[in-house]
Scaffold this motif. Structure first.
Motif, PDB file in Angstrom:
ATOM      1  N   THR A  46      43.859  45.102  50.691  1.00 56.36           N
ATOM      2  CA  THR A  46      42.402  44.719  51.026  1.00 56.36           C
ATOM      3  C   THR A  46      41.890  44.021  49.679  1.00 56.36           C
ATOM      4  O   THR A  46      40.759  43.540  49.696  1.00 56.36           O
ATOM      5  CB  THR A  46      41.665  45.896  51.320  1.00 56.36           C
ATOM      6  OG1 THR A  46      41.925  46.643  50.095  1.00 56.36           O
ATOM      7  CG2 THR A  46      42.229  46.677  52.204  1.00 56.36           C
ATOM      8  N   THR A  47      42.433  43.978  48.596  1.00 54.48           N
ATOM      9  CA  THR A  47      41.915  43.357  47.490  1.00 54.48           C
ATOM     10  C   THR A  47      42.831  42.032  47.282  1.00 54.48           C
ATOM     11  O   THR A  47      43.921  41.763  47.326  1.00 54.48           O
ATOM     12  CB  THR A  47      42.340  44.104  46.268  1.00 54.48           C
ATOM     13  OG1 THR A  47      41.893  45.419  46.381  1.00 54.48           O
ATOM     14  CG2 THR A  47      41.479  43.678  45.023  1.00 54.48           C
ATOM     15  N   THR A  48      41.664  41.070  46.975  1.00 49.74           N
ATOM     16  CA  THR A  48      42.445  39.886  46.787  1.00 49.74           C
ATOM     17  C   THR A  48      42.264  39.409  45.345  1.00 49.74           C
ATOM     18  O   THR A  48      41.297  39.423  44.894  1.00 49.74           O
ATOM     19  CB  THR A  48      41.921  38.360  47.605  1.00 49.74           C
ATOM     20  OG1 THR A  48      40.929  38.974  48.478  1.00 49.74           O
ATOM     21  CG2 THR A  48      42.754  37.869  48.369  1.00 49.74           C
ATOM     22  N   SER A  49      43.362  38.641  44.867  1.00 52.96           N
ATOM     23  CA  SER A  49      43.322  37.893  43.631  1.00 52.96           C
ATOM     24  C   SER A  49      43.149  36.514  43.845  1.00 52.96           C
ATOM     25  O   SER A  49      43.939  35.855  44.579  1.00 52.96           O
ATOM     26  CB  SER A  49      44.529  38.461  42.715  1.00 52.96           C
ATOM     27  OG  SER A  49      44.680  37.848  41.504  1.00 52.96           O
ATOM     28  N   THR A  50      42.448  35.827  42.988  1.00 55.50           N
ATOM     29  CA  THR A  50      42.191  34.322  43.222  1.00 55.50           C
ATOM     30  C   THR A  50      42.414  33.683  42.101  1.00 55.50           C
ATOM     31  O   THR A  50      42.806  32.523  42.077  1.00 55.50           O
ATOM     32  CB  THR A  50      40.554  34.011  43.727  1.00 55.50           C
ATOM     33  OG1 THR A  50      39.848  34.491  42.621  1.00 55.50           O
ATOM     34  CG2 THR A  50      40.430  34.674  44.921  1.00 55.50           C
ATOM     35  N   PHE A  51      42.603  34.196  40.696  1.00 53.46           N
ATOM     36  CA  PHE A  51      43.216  33.596  39.647  1.00 53.46           C
ATOM     37  C   PHE A  51      44.022  34.454  39.007  1.00 53.46           C
ATOM     38  O   PHE A  51      44.058  35.797  39.172  1.00 53.46           O
ATOM     39  CB  PHE A  51      41.940  33.176  39.004  1.00 53.46           C
ATOM     40  CG  PHE A  51      40.854  34.141  38.351  1.00 53.46           C
ATOM     41  CD1 PHE A  51      39.796  34.561  39.369  1.00 53.46           C
ATOM     42  CD2 PHE A  51      41.140  34.630  37.264  1.00 53.46           C
ATOM     43  CE1 PHE A  51      39.056  35.757  38.838  1.00 53.46           C
ATOM     44  CE2 PHE A  51      40.366  35.763  36.710  1.00 53.46           C
ATOM     45  CZ  PHE A  51      39.276  36.022  37.513  1.00 53.46           C
ATOM     46  N   CYS A  52      44.646  33.888  38.260  1.00 50.15           N
ATOM     47  CA  CYS A  52      45.780  34.820  37.274  1.00 50.15           C
ATOM     48  C   CYS A  52      44.815  35.194  36.095  1.00 50.15           C
ATOM     49  O   CYS A  52      44.189  34.688  35.397  1.00 50.15           O
ATOM     50  CB  CYS A  52      46.692  33.805  36.826  1.00 50.15           C
ATOM     51  SG  CYS A  52      47.730  34.730  35.540  1.00 50.15           S
TER      52      CYS A  52
END
Lengths: 351, 296
Positions: free
Chosen positions: A83-89
């Motif tokens: 449910t958690t999204t990572s959009t950048f490193c």
């Protein structure tokens, strides 16, 4: 045995996405306002899985239904729940990240959940750069600061036992004088001591990507908040898998522990100056735990170099090396020089 | 017989007398045509009395024992010491003993003696006036600054015991050795004859201000730069120590030996030199410093 269930991280009351709230250490649902403790979450998830007739595979080695994000730019591997999204490193800021399925590996033994929230981190970061005149402007840019992300960083924590003898050569010096001479007397001693020390959970960070000394600097963590690992704590945060072998971390842990042992023994010697002549102290690892520790981190680029800042997600201590801004240095140098020049000029020629 | 005896006594005493007085002080005559004073002194009518009442001597002799307080060999030792002093420090060292001060105050006598003879512009003089039973140290030129008032007074006090016991040679020797010890210059003053250009000092003053500002700025910038570095490697596991199971056992503490060294304290360095030098003008117009003078 570590209790790991496949947790849905969905609100038991209304089914919406639910995140861990560091402020009350419970899971808060944004939509219906319910709050659940860990036991309540677990109870419900077990019940709902049975209800849905799903075969729940409880593998103690499993990290559960997690997503792994692989960064094409720097190779970092970050875990998040579905449910958690990572959009950048978080390490290099690149957005070229790929989502993969997690591969099973060793699960953490313990975790200290986040105690403070992102606003705390932002405030702390702003305060850190506030009174430092030579800070480049990009460190005060809101856009950069908002990139602060909460990440659980993997650690090895070693229980160490230290035993052994130490030999010192110590000296005492006194001096006095009469009307003609100044005398100095040096007395030498041979001192032997033996010590036994136990150290609990000495930390060495298990992420090769995270700078070791930066992690050292945000210590200590208070272990009274240490709880058994449950990946429910990860909701709303990112995490990193370990990539440092537990033996490699052991050397660093032993090094800092040895320094403390020498210190502790030396402090009990009643002479003025001491020198270690023989160190027979042996450090043996008893147990090695895999711990996840909360860190708010942000990476800011200046002149093609990455500067990492970390805030202890439990105590709020924030550290980082700020580079010296060239433009700011020149401006301040001129201003200060002019001020001093005026002061000295008045002092010499007018007074 | 009686006559021969008388002549014999006369002969012996004159030999003895001359033995002790082969080196009598040679003096020259001052005339209105040639007052025999250094060229930088302007001769005006008010100075004539002082000039005429001052003996004119050969300035290379340094030791002027009018009162016959020293033997010849003592005089020659003092003379060689005075020469050595001048070679080392470029200052005159003059010792004068008199029986008759011609009614002059001993301080005036001393400064006049120095000024109206061809001594170097910088130097010190010790006067022993057996007439008024006073002795006095006088300084001229750069020596005014090399010997502060307190140092001159100290030197005079040091000579007192020698003077009252009649050991004038001892006093002269002590004077010379103290003059050697205290010759360091404590005050920053130009020796007479040096030229101080004030226009040069403005430029150097500006350079100083520039340099100080630069250094101060550098220090401040470096401090600010160090504020930016906060990260440190861990060098302690103190937080992780279990205090309950900690144990340290002392096995032995053996005394191996000791040695003592000593360093001589150097109390020749003048730390008592702090203090200024006051000066006054002699009849010649030249400035002099010195002690207070002491009676014995």
């Amino acid at each position: 045995m570590i209790e790991l269930g496949v947790l849905d991280n969905k609100c038991p009351a209304c089914g919406a996405k639910i995140d861990f709230n560091p402020k009350n250490q419970k899971w808060d649902c944004e939509y219906c306002g319910s709050k659940f403790s860990l036991e309540e979450m677990q109870k419900h998830s077990n019940a709902s899985s049975v209800k849905a007739n799903t075969v729940v595979e409880v593998k103690s080695e499993d990290l559960g239904s997690m997503d792994m994000y692989h960064c094409n730019n720097c190779g970092a591997e970050i875990i998040a729940d579905e449910t958690t999204t990572s959009t950048f490193c978080v390490y290099c800021g690149s957005t070229a990240i790929l989502k993969n399925r997690i591969d099973s590996g060793r699960a953490p033994n313990y975790i200290i959940p986040f105690k403070n929230v992102k606003e705390d981190a932002v405030t702390a970061f702003k305060k850190l750069v506030k009174n430092k005149p030579l800070t480049p402007k990009c460190f005060k840019d809101e856009k950069n600061i908002q990139k602060i992300t909460g990440v659980y960083i993997p650690f090895w924590a070693y229980d160490l036992v230290c035993d052994g003898e130490m030999h010192f050569e110590s000296t005492d010096t006194t001096s006095w004088s009469d009307s003609r001479y100044r005398y100095t007397k040096t007395s030498r001693y041979s001192v032997k001591k033996s010590g036994h020390f136990d150290f609990d959970k000495v930390l060495a960070d298990a992420s090769s990507r995270f700078p070791n000394d930066l992690m050292d600097s945000i210590e200590p963590f208070d272990y009274k908040d240490l709880v058994s690992y449950n990946h429910a704590y990860l909701s709303g945060f990112l995490a990193e898998k370990y990539d440092v072998d537990e033996n490699a971390g052991l050397e660093r842990a032993k090094e800092r522990t040895m320094l403390t042992c020498i210190d502790l023994v030396e402090n009990t010697i009643g002479h003025q100056s001491n020198r270690v002549v023989h160190n027979g102290m042996n450090i043996e690892p008893r147990q090695c735990h895999y711990i996840m520790l909360p860190v708010w981190m942000v990476n800011i680029q200046y002149k093609d170099k990455n500067y990492t800042f970390a805030m202890n997600g439990q105590t709020g201590k924030i550290i980082g090396n700020i580079p010296i801004g060239v433009k700011e240095t020149i401006i301040w140098s001129i201003i200060i020089f002019v001020i001093f020049f005026i002061i000295f000029f008045i002092g010499t020629f007018v007074l | 017989m009686k006559k021969i005896k008388f002549l014999f006594i006369l002969l012996v005493s004159s030999i003895l007398f001359s033995c002790f007085n082969v080196y009598a002080v040679e003096t020259y005559e001052r005339t209105p045509g040639d007052y025999r004073v250094p060229s930088d002194i302007v001769i005006t009518s008010d100075k004539i009395d002082n000039i005429m009442s001052t003996p004119s001597v050969d300035e290379s002799e340094k030791i002027y024992d009018f009162a016959d307080l020293f033997t010849d060999s003592q005089e020659s030792y003092l003379y060689s010491d005075a020469l050595e002093f001048k070679n080392n420090y470029n200052l005159e060292l003059v010792i004068v003993t008199i029986d008759d001060n011609a009614g002059k105050n001993f301080k005036d006598y001393a400064v006049d003696f120095y000024d109206y003879n061809y001594f170097d512009v910088n130097g010190i003089l010790l006067l022993i006036d057996m007439d008024s039973r006073n002795y006095y140290m006088s300084t001229t030129g750069s020596a005014i600054y090399s010997y502060s008032d307190s140092e001159c007074i100290y030197i005079e006090d040091e000579l007192y015991n020698y003077m009252v016991s009649g050991n004038y040679y001892g006093a002269a020797n002590r004077f010379i050795s103290l003059a050697n010890s205290y010759v360091s210059s404590n005050n920053d003053s130009p020796a007479l004859g040096e030229y101080d250009s004030s226009s040069e000092s403005t430029l150097s003053g500006l350079l100083q201000v520039f340099g100080c500002s630069f250094v101060a700025t550098l220090i401040v910038i470096v401090i600010m730069a160090f504020q930016n570095r906060m990260v440190k490697k861990a060098t302690s596991s103190r937080n992780y120590l279990n205090n309950e199971t900690k144990s340290i056992i002392a096995i032995s503490d053996i005394f191996l030996g000791s040695n003592t060294t000593k360093v001589r304290i150097n109390n020749d360095s003048s730390s008592s030199g702090g203090g200024g030098s006051s000066s006054f003008s002699g009849s010649s117009g030249r400035s002099h410093g010195g002690g207070r003078g002491r009676g014995f």
